[in-house]
Write a protein that holds these residues in place. Structure first.
Motif, PDB file in Angstrom:
ATOM      1  N   VAL A 103      -1.256   5.649  -6.654  1.00 31.57           N
ATOM      2  CA  VAL A 103      -2.485   4.868  -6.748  1.00 31.57           C
ATOM      3  C   VAL A 103      -3.430   5.370  -5.663  1.00 31.57           C
ATOM      4  O   VAL A 103      -3.094   5.392  -4.491  1.00 31.57           O
ATOM      5  N   ALA A 104      -4.628   5.783  -6.062  1.00 30.45           N
ATOM      6  CA  ALA A 104      -5.607   6.321  -5.117  1.00 30.45           C
ATOM      7  C   ALA A 104      -6.218   5.215  -4.271  1.00 30.45           C
ATOM      8  O   ALA A 104      -6.255   4.055  -4.680  1.00 30.45           O
ATOM      9  N   ASP A 105      -6.706   5.581  -3.086  1.00 28.98           N
ATOM     10  CA  ASP A 105      -7.349   4.614  -2.194  1.00 28.98           C
ATOM     11  C   ASP A 105      -8.518   3.918  -2.870  1.00 28.98           C
ATOM     12  O   ASP A 105      -8.756   2.740  -2.654  1.00 28.98           O
ATOM     13  N   GLU A 106      -9.280   4.642  -3.701  1.00 27.06           N
ATOM     14  CA  GLU A 106     -10.423   4.016  -4.375  1.00 27.06           C
ATOM     15  C   GLU A 106      -9.956   2.909  -5.312  1.00 27.06           C
ATOM     16  O   GLU A 106     -10.639   1.907  -5.496  1.00 27.06           O
ATOM     17  N   ASP A 107      -8.794   3.097  -5.927  1.00 30.04           N
ATOM     18  CA  ASP A 107      -8.264   2.096  -6.849  1.00 30.04           C
ATOM     19  C   ASP A 107      -7.803   0.843  -6.113  1.00 30.04           C
ATOM     20  O   ASP A 107      -7.752  -0.234  -6.684  1.00 30.04           O
ATOM     21  N   MET A 108      -7.456   0.983  -4.835  1.00 25.68           N
ATOM     22  CA  MET A 108      -6.950  -0.163  -4.079  1.00 25.68           C
ATOM     23  C   MET A 108      -8.021  -1.222  -3.876  1.00 25.68           C
ATOM     24  O   MET A 108      -7.716  -2.379  -3.680  1.00 25.68           O
ATOM     25  N   ALA A 109      -9.289  -0.835  -3.943  1.00 25.76           N
ATOM     26  CA  ALA A 109     -10.375  -1.800  -3.775  1.00 25.76           C
ATOM     27  C   ALA A 109     -10.357  -2.818  -4.902  1.00 25.76           C
ATOM     28  O   ALA A 109     -10.817  -3.944  -4.733  1.00 25.76           O
ATOM     29  N   ASP A 110      -9.832  -2.434  -6.070  1.00 31.84           N
ATOM     30  CA  ASP A 110      -9.789  -3.338  -7.209  1.00 31.84           C
ATOM     31  C   ASP A 110      -8.585  -4.269  -7.187  1.00 31.84           C
ATOM     32  O   ASP A 110      -8.506  -5.202  -7.973  1.00 31.84           O
ATOM     33  N   ILE A 111      -7.655  -4.026  -6.292  1.00 37.73           N
ATOM     34  CA  ILE A 111      -6.440  -4.843  -6.221  1.00 37.73           C
ATOM     35  C   ILE A 111      -6.756  -6.140  -5.492  1.00 37.73           C
ATOM     36  O   ILE A 111      -7.365  -6.142  -4.432  1.00 37.73           O
ATOM     37  N   LYS A 112      -6.363  -7.247  -6.083  1.00 36.54           N
ATOM     38  CA  LYS A 112      -6.638  -8.558  -5.497  1.00 36.54           C
ATOM     39  C   LYS A 112      -5.838  -8.738  -4.214  1.00 36.54           C
ATOM     40  O   LYS A 112      -4.713  -8.277  -4.110  1.00 36.54           O
ATOM     41  N   PRO A 113      -6.425  -9.440  -3.226  1.00 34.44           N
ATOM     42  CA  PRO A 113      -5.693  -9.672  -1.984  1.00 34.44           C
ATOM     43  C   PRO A 113      -4.478 -10.547  -2.235  1.00 34.44           C
ATOM     44  O   PRO A 113      -4.421 -11.282  -3.207  1.00 34.44           O
ATOM     45  N   ASN A 114      -3.536 -10.460  -1.335  1.00 35.56           N
ATOM     46  CA  ASN A 114      -2.319 -11.234  -1.435  1.00 35.56           C
ATOM     47  C   ASN A 114      -2.364 -12.314  -0.372  1.00 35.56           C
ATOM     48  O   ASN A 114      -2.542 -11.990   0.789  1.00 35.56           O
ATOM     49  N   PRO A 115      -2.302 -13.565  -0.648  1.00 36.08           N
ATOM     50  CA  PRO A 115      -2.097 -14.225  -1.922  1.00 36.08           C
ATOM     51  C   PRO A 115      -3.372 -14.277  -2.763  1.00 36.08           C
ATOM     52  O   PRO A 115      -4.441 -14.007  -2.255  1.00 36.08           O
ATOM     53  N   ARG A 134       0.829  -1.210   0.000  1.00 35.92           N
ATOM     54  CA  ARG A 134       0.000   0.000   0.000  1.00 35.92           C
ATOM     55  C   ARG A 134       0.862   1.257   0.000  1.00 35.92           C
ATOM     56  O   ARG A 134       0.555   2.226  -0.696  1.00 35.92           O
ATOM     57  N   GLU A 135       1.935   1.241   0.780  1.00 39.44           N
ATOM     58  CA  GLU A 135       2.835   2.398   0.813  1.00 39.44           C
ATOM     59  C   GLU A 135       3.485   2.613  -0.548  1.00 39.44           C
ATOM     60  O   GLU A 135       3.621   3.753  -1.010  1.00 39.44           O
ATOM     61  N   ALA A 136       3.878   1.535  -1.205  1.00 38.46           N
ATOM     62  CA  ALA A 136       4.479   1.638  -2.541  1.00 38.46           C
ATOM     63  C   ALA A 136       3.461   2.170  -3.547  1.00 38.46           C
ATOM     64  O   ALA A 136       3.804   3.002  -4.403  1.00 38.46           O
ATOM     65  N   GLU A 137       2.223   1.715  -3.431  1.00 41.49           N
ATOM     66  CA  GLU A 137       1.179   2.184  -4.342  1.00 41.49           C
ATOM     67  C   GLU A 137       0.885   3.664  -4.121  1.00 41.49           C
ATOM     68  O   GLU A 137       0.673   4.407  -5.079  1.00 41.49           O
ATOM     69  N   GLU A 138       0.865   4.074  -2.854  1.00 44.89           N
ATOM     70  CA  GLU A 138       0.652   5.492  -2.553  1.00 44.89           C
ATOM     71  C   GLU A 138       1.791   6.335  -3.118  1.00 44.89           C
ATOM     72  O   GLU A 138       1.566   7.420  -3.647  1.00 44.89           O
ATOM     73  N   ALA A 139       3.002   5.831  -2.999  1.00 48.20           N
ATOM     74  CA  ALA A 139       4.163   6.548  -3.522  1.00 48.20           C
ATOM     75  C   ALA A 139       4.093   6.661  -5.048  1.00 48.20           C
ATOM     76  O   ALA A 139       4.574   7.625  -5.629  1.00 48.20           O
TER      77      ALA A 139
END
Length: 195
Positions: free
Chosen positions: A177-189, A169-174
């Motif tokens: 990548v907006a918080d709204e876009d993070m909802a579309d990111i698949k969980p790990n694993p 998440r920190e890398a994506e923010e850097a």
């Protein structure tokens, strides 16, 4: 006594109505994932995460929601046949539902909503060195998903996973990548389909 019983009934009806469609989608996903299974073996490929999340939403009403979803799928198929738009090979939704029930029991998911979290909110804040706030809920939700995928996982393994989520998440923010876009990111694993 009577008011609390009535309130409980209203809650249960509302929970069922809200979760019949997600449970129907779950059955449709199962049918799709298992449509190429030509063996006589009565075993379903089922995603622990998908099953666990739909069961967590319905809690003790999951069997009722599963049966209602089966009825919805059977009725939809009947309507499609009457309108001439049915698939060439009808789907045995009742058999699929029975197999789904059996598989859920085999995966020990039948009471997954009762699982105690490995880390409470305070422990997540301390382990990840996070400030208090609404973002903690997203880490607790991530923990739930991880626990569904890793039923025998340890507290330490969960902490490692949550730390990797934080780093991602920190890398994506850097990278903007907006918080709204993070909802579309698949969980790990990723969502593994388990037999």
């Amino acid at each position: 006594q009577s008011r609390s019983s009535a309130a409980s009934d209203v809650y249960k009806r509302q929970a069922l109505m809200e979760n019949v469609d997600p449970m129907s989608e779950f059955l449709a996903d199962l049918q799709q994932a298992n449509s190429t299974n030509t063996s006589d073996e009565e075993k379903l490929k089922m995603c622990r995460l998908e099953a666990g999340m739909v069961l967590r939403a319905t809690k003790e009403l999951w069997v009722t929601a599963l049966l209602l979803a089966c009825l919805v799928k059977m009725r939809d198929q009947q309507i499609a046949r009457a309108q001439g738009s049915a698939a060439t090979q009808p789907i045995d939704w009742l058999k699929l539902t029975a197999l789904a029930y059996k598989t859920i029991l085999e995966l020990n998911l039948e009471e997954c909503w009762k699982a105690k979290p490995l880390l409470n909110g305070k422990a997540v804040i301390e382990a990840l060195k996070l400030p208090r706030g609404p973002m903690i809920a997203s880490y607790l939700e991530e923990q739930v998903k991880w626990m569904l995928l890793n039923p025998d996982g340890s507290k330490e393994e969960c902490e490692k996973h949550l730390f990797s989520v934080k780093r991602r998440r920190e890398a994506e923010e850097a990278n903007g990548v907006a918080d709204e876009d993070m909802a579309d990111i698949k969980p790990n694993p990723p969502h593994p389909r388990l037999s």
